[in-house]
Motif scaffolding. Structure first.
Motif, short mmCIF file in Angstrom:
data_model
loop_
_atom_site.label_atom_id
_atom_site.label_comp_id
_atom_site.label_asym_id
_atom_site.label_seq_id
_atom_site.Cartn_x
_atom_site.Cartn_y
_atom_site.Cartn_z
N GLY A 297 0.83 -1.20 0.00
CA GLY A 297 0.00 0.00 0.00
C GLY A 297 0.86 1.24 0.00
O GLY A 297 1.69 1.45 -0.88
N ALA A 298 0.67 2.08 1.04
CA ALA A 298 1.43 3.33 1.14
C ALA A 298 2.85 3.12 1.66
O ALA A 298 3.68 4.01 1.60
N VAL A 299 3.15 1.92 2.19
CA VAL A 299 4.49 1.64 2.72
C VAL A 299 5.46 1.48 1.55
O VAL A 299 5.14 0.81 0.56
N PRO A 300 6.64 2.11 1.59
CA PRO A 300 7.61 1.97 0.50
C PRO A 300 7.91 0.50 0.22
O PRO A 300 8.06 -0.31 1.15
N PRO A 301 8.00 0.09 -1.06
CA PRO A 301 8.20 -1.32 -1.39
C PRO A 301 9.42 -1.94 -0.73
O PRO A 301 9.37 -3.09 -0.27
N GLU A 303 10.75 -1.41 2.09
CA GLU A 303 10.52 -1.73 3.50
C GLU A 303 9.73 -3.01 3.66
O GLU A 303 10.00 -3.81 4.55
N VAL A 304 8.75 -3.22 2.79
CA VAL A 304 7.95 -4.44 2.87
C VAL A 304 8.78 -5.65 2.48
O VAL A 304 8.79 -6.67 3.17
N TRP A 305 9.49 -5.55 1.36
CA TRP A 305 10.25 -6.70 0.88
C TRP A 305 11.40 -7.07 1.80
O TRP A 305 11.79 -8.25 1.88
N SER A 306 11.93 -6.12 2.51
CA SER A 306 13.05 -6.42 3.42
C SER A 306 12.61 -7.28 4.60
O SER A 306 13.45 -7.92 5.24
N THR A 307 11.33 -7.29 4.91
CA THR A 307 10.84 -8.09 6.04
C THR A 307 10.48 -9.51 5.64
O THR A 307 10.28 -10.36 6.52
N LEU A 308 10.38 -9.82 4.35
CA LEU A 308 9.96 -11.15 3.92
C LEU A 308 11.12 -12.14 3.98
O LEU A 308 12.28 -11.77 3.76
N PRO A 309 10.84 -13.40 4.26
CA PRO A 309 11.90 -14.42 4.26
C PRO A 309 12.51 -14.56 2.86
O PRO A 309 11.83 -14.34 1.85
N PRO A 310 13.78 -14.95 2.76
CA PRO A 310 14.40 -15.11 1.44
C PRO A 310 13.88 -16.34 0.71
O PRO A 310 13.34 -17.27 1.32
#
Length: 568
Positions: A297-301, A303-310
């Motif tokens: 959503g409004a969160v910079p991409p 920041e979201v992708w950095s929290t996901l498991p590899p």
């Protein structure tokens, strides 16, 4: 009105009330009764535009043995105007009066439509009120048809299918082809690549030898005409799967060569597969700006992708001259590559372990990512409108039934709007409108409408907004039918009457022959049944007026003596 008579007979037996029944006439056999009745109508509550709507009906045919009986399907062309869209015929069978009928229609315009299954009255048919059944169907706009072909039953396909099944506007067909049966390959699949049948194609870990050359050429043609193609990472995807020498080599946005070929059943080659964890991150600026990678959503991409498991590895991909990299690993390993092909779009995704996102607490993010992938491939990424929806448990109700419905709203990405405000009203058959209050149950909003005494068509309308911003409105219709329960099946049923009397046999209930009725009525008037009801009444010594007067007298005497003796 439609309660089973055995239940009422049991209630009479419980209070000791006898039930006397009288059967007039003999039960009519199928050779004597002349009646055609549509007794059941089964259909999906909704269908997407240009998808076939198949229905099943049950028709009871009595008295027309070995005759052709027509059954028709009528569909609403405009509000209140029905047109015949399909017809079939049944041959009546004396030994099996109930027969199943199948009818179909493909709607082309979204909206709410009335559907009617009708058997035209036959000569000699006295009861015609049971010759038709109606219901309502929702035709949804923008339905996307997806075909997913997979060669390995891995976890990725399970979670990917689950993520897309959560989207009501995405319809997926999944087919798995076991590589252990490759002796039967190539498998002809001309029907899968017919023009307009599917909007998006997904190829999983399926070797190119499964397909015929002409089928892959048809798939390439479908993409050039506007379909979307996604190839997932796998041991036998891309170059390792032999696609470098197929018509898809021009479609996919990656460079492949025949030297990447992976032998079937051999371990994955390290020179064509990444075998270490890869953190998936959007590229700058293409990935960060893309519709697919904006999953927060409004969160910079980033920041979201950095929290996901590899990802647990992936295919080593090389972008073609026209391929655009939207996601890569920490060492700039290309992971997601896209491009247009003709009027369609193609995507190459190196990974096959996004299921770990859902398993580690990011199920919503996982679902949103795959939904946006499909929307982008189908060129639906420019949609900005949300949608308000109504869910009815059924579309046909008996009079005086309670109608409960659930409402909600979705944003453009298909995510529920939690802070939405809803208002609802129901339009009755006479045109009057009733406001229905909505109450929250958990995360859902529910409404209950009980004023269903009048038979006819009802319309539920719901409007929603969030923070004073309109989200839209929608409506759904339901039908309150007017069925004559007594004349629905006019044949006499002495067996049922006898069973009802038998239930009250301990209270002297019984079945009477018609000629016994006059004598029975005379006896009943001369010796009416007497019912004894035992009532319990509890009496106490102090709960009466003499005891009360005595009590007052004792108190007065005690006070008088105390006063006289100087004790008070």
């Amino acid at each position: 009105r439609d309660v089973a008579p055995q239940l009422i007979a049991r209630q009479l037996a419980d209070i000791g009330c006898p039930l006397w029944t009288v059967a007039f006439g003999d039960p009519r056999g199928s050779s004597e009764a002349r009646d055609v009745a549509v007794s059941e109508l089964l259909s999906a509550p909704s269908v997407f535009v240009k998808n076939p709507l198949d229905i099943l009906g049950t028709v009871r045919i009595d008295g027309y043995a070995n005759q052709e009986v027509s059954v028709q399907m009528w569909f609403e062309a405009a509000r209140g105007k029905l047109e015949q869209v399909d017809e079939t015929s049944l041959r009546a069978d004396q030994d099996e009066p109930r027969q199943t009928v199948e009818l179909s229609h493909t709607p082309t315009v979204p909206g709410e439509y009335k559907l009617l299954v009708k058997a035209p009255p036959r000569p000699g048919e006295l009861i015609t009120t049971n010759n038709e059944l109606a219901t309502f169907i929702t035709v949804k706009p923008g339905g996307l048809n997806v075909l997913y072909l997979e060669g390995t039953l891995r976890r990725e396909q399970t979670f990917l299918r689950r993520a897309l099944d959560a989207s009501p506007d995405i319809e997926m067909d999944f087919q798995w082809f076991d590589s252990r049966q490759r002796g039967e390959w190539p498998r002809p699949m001309p029907e899968a690549f017919e023009p307009g049948k599917y909007d998006v194609y997904i190829l999983g870990d399926l070797d190119s030898t499964f397909f015929r050359e002409e089928d892959l050429a048809e798939l390439a043609r479908r993409v050039s005409e506007g379909a979307g193609l996604l190839m997932l990472g796998g041991t036998h995807s891309f170059g390792p799967g032999g696609y470098a020498e197929t018509p898809l080599a021009e479609v996919l946005p990656v460079s492949m060569n025949r030297f990447e070929r992976q032998k079937l059943d051999a371990p994955a080659r390290s020179d064509v597969h990444w075998q270490q964890p890869l953190k998936m991150l959007p590229t700058d600026p293409l990935g960060r700006m893309s519709f697919v990678m904006r999953i927060g959503g409004a969160v910079p991409p980033e920041e979201v992708w950095s929290t996901l498991p590899p990802l647990a590895g992936g295919n080593r991909l090389t972008p073609s001259n026209r391929g655009k990299v939207w996601a890569e690993g920490p060492g700039r390993e290309p992971l997601l590559i896209v491009d247009d092909f003709g009027q369609g779009r193609a995507m190459a995704f190196a990974g096959d372990t996004t299921w770990q996102w859902a398993m580690r607490g990011f199920a919503d993010t996982h679902r949103r990512f795959w939904r946006q992938v499909i929307l982008w491939l189908a060129r639906q990424d420019t949609r900005t409108e949300g949608s308000v929806w109504i869910e009815l448990p059924q579309r046909r109700f008996a009079p005086t039934s309670k109608v409960e419905f659930r409402v909600g709203a979705l944003d453009a990405q298909g995510t529920p709007v939690r802070d939405a405000n809803f208002s609802a009203e129901v339009q009755q058959p006479d045109g009057s409108r009733v406001v229905v209050p909505l109450a929250r149950r958990g995360e859902d909003w529910w409404g209950t409408f009980v004023e269903t005494r009048e038979a006819g068509d009802y319309v539920v309308r719901v409007t929603a907004d969030a923070e004073n911003v309109p989200l839209g409105s929608t409506e759904a219709r339901f039908l309150v039918f007017d069925q004559d329960l007594e004349l629905d099946n006019p044949a006499a049923d002495p067996t049922l009457l006898a069973s009802l009397s038998q239930i009250t046999s301990e209270a002297e209930g019984k079945i009477l022959a018609p000629e016994e009725l006059p004598t029975f009525l005379e006896e009943l008037s001369e010796n009416p049944p007497r019912f004894e009801v035992t009532l319990q009444r509890k009496l106490t010594l102090w709960d009466n007026w003499p005891f009360f007067l005595l009590f007052i007298g004792v108190l007065c005497t005690e006070w008088f003596l105390r006063k006289r003796w100087g004790l008070a």
